[in-house]
Structures are given as structure tokens and as C-alpha cells.
Design a protein around this motif. Structure first.
Motif, PDB file in Angstrom:
ATOM      1  N   VAL A 186       1.082  -1.337  -0.370  1.00 40.05           N
ATOM      2  CA  VAL A 186      -0.231   0.091  -0.293  1.00 40.05           C
ATOM      3  C   VAL A 186       0.571   1.017  -0.041  1.00 40.05           C
ATOM      4  O   VAL A 186       1.970   0.976   0.102  1.00 40.05           O
ATOM      5  CB  VAL A 186      -0.939   0.341   1.523  1.00 40.05           C
ATOM      6  CG1 VAL A 186      -2.136  -0.667   1.550  1.00 40.05           C
ATOM      7  CG2 VAL A 186       0.239   0.328   2.343  1.00 40.05           C
ATOM      8  N   GLU A 187       0.148   2.084  -0.259  1.00 43.23           N
ATOM      9  CA  GLU A 187       0.902   3.763  -0.587  1.00 43.23           C
ATOM     10  C   GLU A 187       0.155   4.349   0.504  1.00 43.23           C
ATOM     11  O   GLU A 187      -0.768   4.941  -1.250  1.00 43.23           O
ATOM     12  CB  GLU A 187       1.377   4.328  -2.016  1.00 43.23           C
ATOM     13  CG  GLU A 187       2.381   5.168  -1.826  1.00 43.23           C
ATOM     14  CD  GLU A 187       2.951   5.650  -3.622  1.00 43.23           C
ATOM     15  OE1 GLU A 187       3.199   6.861  -3.785  1.00 43.23           O
ATOM     16  OE2 GLU A 187       3.239   4.356  -3.905  1.00 43.23           O
ATOM     17  N   ILE A 198      -3.608   3.585  -2.456  1.00 43.17           N
ATOM     18  CA  ILE A 198      -3.089   3.593  -3.622  1.00 43.17           C
ATOM     19  C   ILE A 198      -2.158   1.347  -3.139  1.00 43.17           C
ATOM     20  O   ILE A 198      -2.070   1.387  -1.968  1.00 43.17           O
ATOM     21  CB  ILE A 198      -1.784   3.420  -4.642  1.00 43.17           C
ATOM     22  CG1 ILE A 198      -2.235   5.351  -4.846  1.00 43.17           C
ATOM     23  CG2 ILE A 198      -1.548   3.025  -5.871  1.00 43.17           C
ATOM     24  CD1 ILE A 198      -1.617   6.034  -5.559  1.00 43.17           C
ATOM     25  N   VAL A 199      -3.293   0.299  -3.708  1.00 39.81           N
ATOM     26  CA  VAL A 199      -3.024  -1.004  -3.061  1.00 39.81           C
ATOM     27  C   VAL A 199      -2.250  -1.582  -4.493  1.00 39.81           C
ATOM     28  O   VAL A 199      -3.460  -1.719  -5.442  1.00 39.81           O
ATOM     29  CB  VAL A 199      -4.455  -1.201  -2.922  1.00 39.81           C
ATOM     30  CG1 VAL A 199      -4.350  -3.087  -2.432  1.00 39.81           C
ATOM     31  CG2 VAL A 199      -5.082  -0.747  -1.428  1.00 39.81           C
ATOM     32  N   GLN A 200      -1.390  -2.894  -4.289  1.00 34.71           N
ATOM     33  CA  GLN A 200      -1.123  -3.314  -5.299  1.00 34.71           C
ATOM     34  C   GLN A 200      -1.449  -4.651  -4.991  1.00 34.71           C
ATOM     35  O   GLN A 200      -1.157  -5.172  -3.569  1.00 34.71           O
ATOM     36  CB  GLN A 200       0.328  -2.879  -5.548  1.00 34.71           C
ATOM     37  CG  GLN A 200       1.167  -4.065  -6.176  1.00 34.71           C
ATOM     38  CD  GLN A 200       2.347  -3.448  -6.759  1.00 34.71           C
ATOM     39  OE1 GLN A 200       2.761  -2.565  -7.211  1.00 34.71           O
ATOM     40  NE2 GLN A 200       3.425  -4.395  -6.995  1.00 34.71           N
ATOM     41  N   ILE A 274      -1.239   0.332   6.131  1.00 32.99           N
ATOM     42  CA  ILE A 274      -1.633   1.991   5.308  1.00 32.99           C
ATOM     43  C   ILE A 274      -1.289   2.563   6.787  1.00 32.99           C
ATOM     44  O   ILE A 274      -0.520   3.843   6.385  1.00 32.99           O
ATOM     45  CB  ILE A 274      -3.147   1.858   5.810  1.00 32.99           C
ATOM     46  CG1 ILE A 274      -3.465   1.205   4.260  1.00 32.99           C
ATOM     47  CG2 ILE A 274      -3.272   3.222   5.606  1.00 32.99           C
ATOM     48  CD1 ILE A 274      -5.595   0.904   3.920  1.00 32.99           C
ATOM     49  N   GLU A 275      -1.247   2.587   7.838  1.00 36.22           N
ATOM     50  CA  GLU A 275      -0.712   3.765   8.938  1.00 36.22           C
ATOM     51  C   GLU A 275       0.822   3.818   9.099  1.00 36.22           C
ATOM     52  O   GLU A 275       0.746   5.004   8.933  1.00 36.22           O
ATOM     53  CB  GLU A 275      -1.383   3.045  11.057  1.00 36.22           C
ATOM     54  CG  GLU A 275      -3.042   3.037  10.498  1.00 36.22           C
ATOM     55  CD  GLU A 275      -3.782   4.592  10.415  1.00 36.22           C
ATOM     56  OE1 GLU A 275      -2.953   5.138  11.207  1.00 36.22           O
ATOM     57  OE2 GLU A 275      -4.174   4.483   9.842  1.00 36.22           O
ATOM     58  N   GLY A 281       4.794   9.522   5.549  1.00 36.25           N
ATOM     59  CA  GLY A 281       4.555  10.360   4.369  1.00 36.25           C
ATOM     60  C   GLY A 281       4.766   9.769   2.917  1.00 36.25           C
ATOM     61  O   GLY A 281       4.965  10.474   2.285  1.00 36.25           O
ATOM     62  N   GLY A 282       3.820   8.493   3.196  1.00 39.72           N
ATOM     63  CA  GLY A 282       3.273   8.144   1.643  1.00 39.72           C
ATOM     64  C   GLY A 282       4.694   6.908   1.375  1.00 39.72           C
ATOM     65  O   GLY A 282       4.204   6.952  -0.272  1.00 39.72           O
ATOM     66  N   GLN A 283       5.290   6.628   2.146  1.00 39.69           N
ATOM     67  CA  GLN A 283       5.701   5.796   1.169  1.00 39.69           C
ATOM     68  C   GLN A 283       5.662   3.704   1.261  1.00 39.69           C
ATOM     69  O   GLN A 283       4.311   4.448   2.300  1.00 39.69           O
ATOM     70  CB  GLN A 283       7.190   5.486   1.841  1.00 39.69           C
ATOM     71  CG  GLN A 283       8.865   6.898   2.196  1.00 39.69           C
ATOM     72  CD  GLN A 283       9.759   6.667   3.043  1.00 39.69           C
ATOM     73  OE1 GLN A 283      10.218   5.533   3.436  1.00 39.69           O
ATOM     74  NE2 GLN A 283      10.594   7.739   3.578  1.00 39.69           N
ATOM     75  N   PRO A 284       5.736   3.157   0.363  1.00 32.66           N
ATOM     76  CA  PRO A 284       5.356   2.450   0.049  1.00 32.66           C
ATOM     77  C   PRO A 284       5.740   1.328   1.386  1.00 32.66           C
ATOM     78  O   PRO A 284       6.366   1.177   1.496  1.00 32.66           O
ATOM     79  CB  PRO A 284       5.585   1.890  -1.704  1.00 32.66           C
ATOM     80  CG  PRO A 284       5.929   2.905  -2.237  1.00 32.66           C
ATOM     81  CD  PRO A 284       6.620   4.090  -1.133  1.00 32.66           C
TER      82      PRO A 284
END
Length: 303
Positions: A186-187, A198-200, A274-275, A281-284
Motif C-alpha cells: 500500500v501507499e 493505492i493498493v497493489q 496503511i498506518e 509520509g506516503g512511502q510504499p
């Protein structure tokens, strides 16, 4: 007749599930019955017992586990689920633990590991997994991509309702039910209004989850298949609890896990990832990044 114990009466679910079993018009009235109930608030517990014809109010969670064939743990918040879930599993009783299975991936892994070691059937999920719109979805899976939106936190004036495991688990599990297992990474980017995730998946497919901060009872999804788009509205409705109860009773009758606990752990790990992504800071973040190293045997094969 399957006799069911009920632990935890502080949530709406402690009314919704007995309604599907104990009242004379209910689907399972001839085959199952809640026979014992215990809750921390004795007045609420007594009222639920009277309203839903549960014959015995007992004095402890342990008593609710005696002379029953199964148990449902329905405390509102996940911080109580580990303690009572462990009691049920140690007693060897098939158990449904309301969402979230726990407020931490480690505790959830401990419960699943213990249940497997003792051969105790365990089920835990969001009721949205049994929303009728999923059964009616006119798309051949696997879906190519999907978007799910829903509240991140609960609509209650209680700090516990802000815990992401409590309500974010709903849209995450809707996404999982639609796209299938295999969430790998996730990102997540947080704003004042939402977490944009964003989920991969492990097969390369991608989708998006929007965890909203408006606390409204609205869950929506848009899914894309080979030829068809589907817009779905998920609702809190009796049919969800009816479908979940059917699956739970089938598990009890068959004496084996039917809804894979691996899926439950995957959704909890997704919330935890996600948390962590927000904190970074939004890193994968991969699910393997958050998975307890001593429970890797429970970890699905992830990229």
C-alpha cells in the motif's frame, strides 16, 4: 439445536445477530439459539436478553462458554476481542469474533495460531463481506481494478472509535472481497479529508481505497472488469448479518474453518501497513514489512 453463547452486549451487533436466530420468525429459529449472554454492563445485557429471548444472563465471560456449542464475541471495540477470543479458543469452542479480530496484527496472529494448534474453528470479518450486492455482482473475476470509499473512523463520541482497526477495516475488507486475496503493498497519503490509499496486489493489479474522515454511514465501490463497470452501494442491513450467520452456523456444523483466517489477517495487515505508510509520509509499505517475524508461517505469499 446449536446452542450459542454471546459475549459482549455494548454494540448494535449484539442485537442484530440474536434477531437472526432467537425470534420465532427468524431463519434459524428451529436449528440454533443464543442460550447464554454476558456483558460488562449488566443493565444493557439484561435488556438484550429480554428483547431477544435469551434465557440465561450469566455472571462472567467464562460462564457464557459453558454448555454451549459455539460462541459469538460481539464487544464493540477490538481491544476486548483478544482476551475473550483466547478464552473461547482455550475452551475449544468454535467462535466468531466481531471485527476487528484485534487491534494489532500480532494479537490477531496469536489468536489464529492458537486456533489452528487446538483445531478450533475461528471466524472474524466485517458483515459487509456478506452484503447481497457482492453475490449479485455481474462481473467475472478477477476484476481488473477497483475503488472503494468509506469512513476511516466510527461515528461514536468515544476515542476508541478513532482507532483505524475499528472502522477502516470495513472498506479494506470490501476491497478484499471484491478484488480477491493477494494484497501485497500500500501507499497511503493523508489529508484533512481522507487517507488516499493505492493498493497493489501480488499479481500486479492495482486499486484504490479512500478512507474518509466525515464519519458518515456510506460505503461505495466502483469495480472494473473485462467488459463491465459496476457501481455498488453497501448498506448496514439485516441481509448482511443473515448471510454471516449462515456461514458461521455452517462452520459450527462442519467443525472447520470456512472463511479463511488468512484473509482476515491480510485485511488487518493492510490496515497496519496503511498506518505505517502514513507515518512514513506516503512511502510504499508491503504487508511483509508489518508482519510479525515469528508468525511468518501465517503470512500469505506476498511480493
Amino acid at each position: 439445536m446449536i446452542k450459542i453463547g454471546l459475549i459482549g452486549t455494548d454494540s448494535h451487533h449484539s442485537a442484530y445477530f440474536p434477531r437472526e436466530v432467537n425470534l420465532p420468525y427468524s431463519e434459524h429459529y428451529e436449528s440454533a439459539r443464543f442460550t447464554k449472554v454476558w456483558g460488562e454492563d449488566s443493565a444493557i445485557t439484561k435488556d438484550k436478553a429480554e428483547q431477544f429471548l435469551i434465557p440465561e444472563v450469566v455472571g462472567s465471560a467464562e460462564e457464557a462458554l459453558t454448555d454451549v456449542d459455539a460462541v459469538m464475541i460481539l464487544n464493540r471495540y477490538g481491544d476486548a476481542h483478544y482476551k475473550y477470543g483466547r478464552l473461547a479458543i482455550e475452551a475449544g469452542i468454535p467462535v466468531f469474533i466481531d471485527k476487528p479480530l484485534s487491534n494489532s496484527l500480532r494479537e490477531a496472529c496469536e489468536l489464529v495460531s492458537l486456533a489452528k494448534a487446538k483445531g478450533v474453528p475461528l471466524m472474524s470479518c466485517s458483515h459487509f463481506r456478506y452484503d447481497p450486492c457482492l453475490a449479485d455482482l455481474p462481473i467475472q473475476r478477477p476484476l481488473r481494478t477497483g475503488f472503494v470509499g468509506g469512513p476511516r473512523t466510527g461515528p461514536f463520541p468515544d476515542e476508541k472509535s478513532l482507532n483505524p482497526y475499528y472502522y477502516a477495516i470495513h472498506p479494506v475488507e470490501i476491497f478484499h472481497a471484491l478484488m480477491g486475496p493477494g494484497i501485497a503493498q500500500v501507499e497511503a497519503h493523508r489529508t484533512e479529508e481522507l487517507d488516499n490509499v493505492i493498493v497493489q496486489l501480488s499479481d500486479g493489479r492495482r486499486g484504490m481505497i479512500a478512507l474518509l474522515n466525515d464519519k458518515q454511514y456510506q460505503w461505495r465501490a466502483q469495480m472494473v472488469g473485462e467488459r463491465v463497470w459496476a457501481n455498488l452501494d453497501f448498506r448496514v442491513q439485516p441481509a448482511n448479518y443473515r448471510g454471516l450467520m449462515r456461514q458461521f452456523l455452517a462452520m459450527v456444523r462442519q467443525g472447520r474453518e470456512l472463511l479463511p483466517t488468512a484473509w482476515t489477517l491480510e485485511t488487518i495487515a493492510t490496515v497496519e501497513a496503511i498506518e505505517l505508510s502514513v507515518e512514513k509520509g506516503g512511502q510504499p509499505v508491503t504487508l511483509r514489512d508489518v508482519w510479525p517475524s515469528d508468525y511468518l508461517d501465517l503470512c500469505p505469499p506476498l511480493v
